[in-house]
Scaffold this active site. Structure first.
Site, PDB file in Angstrom:
ATOM      1  N   ARG A  46       1.004  -1.076   0.118  1.00  0.00           N
ATOM      2  CA  ARG A  46      -0.172  -0.072  -0.017  1.00  0.00           C
ATOM      3  C   ARG A  46       0.867   1.232   0.095  1.00  0.00           C
ATOM      4  O   ARG A  46       0.411   2.483  -0.436  1.00  0.00           O
ATOM      5  CB  ARG A  46      -0.990  -0.166   1.210  1.00  0.00           C
ATOM      6  CG  ARG A  46      -2.094  -1.117   0.598  1.00  0.00           C
ATOM      7  CD  ARG A  46      -3.073  -1.254   1.868  1.00  0.00           C
ATOM      8  NE  ARG A  46      -2.712  -1.527   3.109  1.00  0.00           N
ATOM      9  CZ  ARG A  46      -2.356  -2.894   3.503  1.00  0.00           C
ATOM     10  NH1 ARG A  46      -3.056  -3.839   2.629  1.00  0.00           N
ATOM     11  NH2 ARG A  46      -2.142  -3.229   4.665  1.00  0.00           N
ATOM     12  N   GLU A  65       2.537  -8.485  13.079  1.00  0.00           N
ATOM     13  CA  GLU A  65       1.639  -8.874  14.166  1.00  0.00           C
ATOM     14  C   GLU A  65       0.920 -10.175  13.915  1.00  0.00           C
ATOM     15  O   GLU A  65       0.399 -10.639  14.994  1.00  0.00           O
ATOM     16  CB  GLU A  65       0.524  -7.571  14.255  1.00  0.00           C
ATOM     17  CG  GLU A  65       0.007  -7.379  13.174  1.00  0.00           C
ATOM     18  CD  GLU A  65       0.211  -6.441  12.380  1.00  0.00           C
ATOM     19  OE1 GLU A  65      -0.440  -5.818  11.447  1.00  0.00           O
ATOM     20  OE2 GLU A  65       1.623  -6.252  12.200  1.00  0.00           O
TER      21      GLU A  65
END
Length: 179
Positions: free
Chosen positions: A66, A103
């Site tokens: 992104r 994560e």
């Protein structure tokens, strides 16, 4: 910075609970990308920040994937080049790579060894800072190439995940923060 302009951007971010895994609240910028006025406003805000903060920049460095959506239009506006940092195996020629923890998993990033020259000034751009693993890995790659990292710049910071702590002394700016 105009509260109205910031609201226009914030209003185009939506949340998806339990994506990509249970317990993660995903902040999606897809509606922001679909809205040309909101996306132009985003790039305006980032451009204003970078111009006010740094008189001399050589490159905007964007993170896969992104950061590739935000970085090129920002670089174009600033009249400078764009350098991609990609997932492993996506860049031709000699590369420098680093592994890091996400994560919700592990990953590896690469940059072409001739992407920047020692001492060149860069701003790293991505859509989001969560735990800081990806941004920290990108900083490591650029340090290996001896670039001068002026700032890590993101649209969204997820404050509870404390990603900023991993960046230690590297300057950081987020347009939107979520607690």
């Amino acid at each position: 910075m105009s509260d109205e302009r910031l609201r226009r951007v914030r209003d185009r971010v939506r949340s998806f609970p339990d994506f990509p895994v249970p317990g993660v609240l995903f902040r999606d910028i897809s509606p922001l990308l679909k809205d040309p006025v909101a996306f132009r406003t985003l790039i305006d805000l980032l451009e204003d920040h970078v111009r006010a903060s740094f008189p001399k920049i050589d490159f905007i460095v964007g993170l896969d994937s992104r950061g590739f959506l935000i970085g090129p239009p920002l670089a174009q506006r600033l009249g400078i080049g764009f350098v991609p940092i990609r997932k492993k195996g996506k860049l031709p020629g000699p590369t420098e790579s680093v592994s890091y923890a996400l994560e919700y998993g592990k990953a590896e990033l690469e940059i072409q060894t001739d992407a920047v020259e020692p001492g060149q000034k860069v701003v790293i751009v991505d859509d989001l800072l969560a735990t800081g693993g990806t941004m920290c890995a990108a900083c490591e790659l650029l340090k290996r190439l001896k670039a001068e990292i002026l700032e890590c710049l993101v649209v969204i910071e997820l404050k509870p995940l404390k990603g900023l702590e991993k960046l230690s002394s590297i300057p950081f700016y987020s347009l939107l923060q979520y607690d």
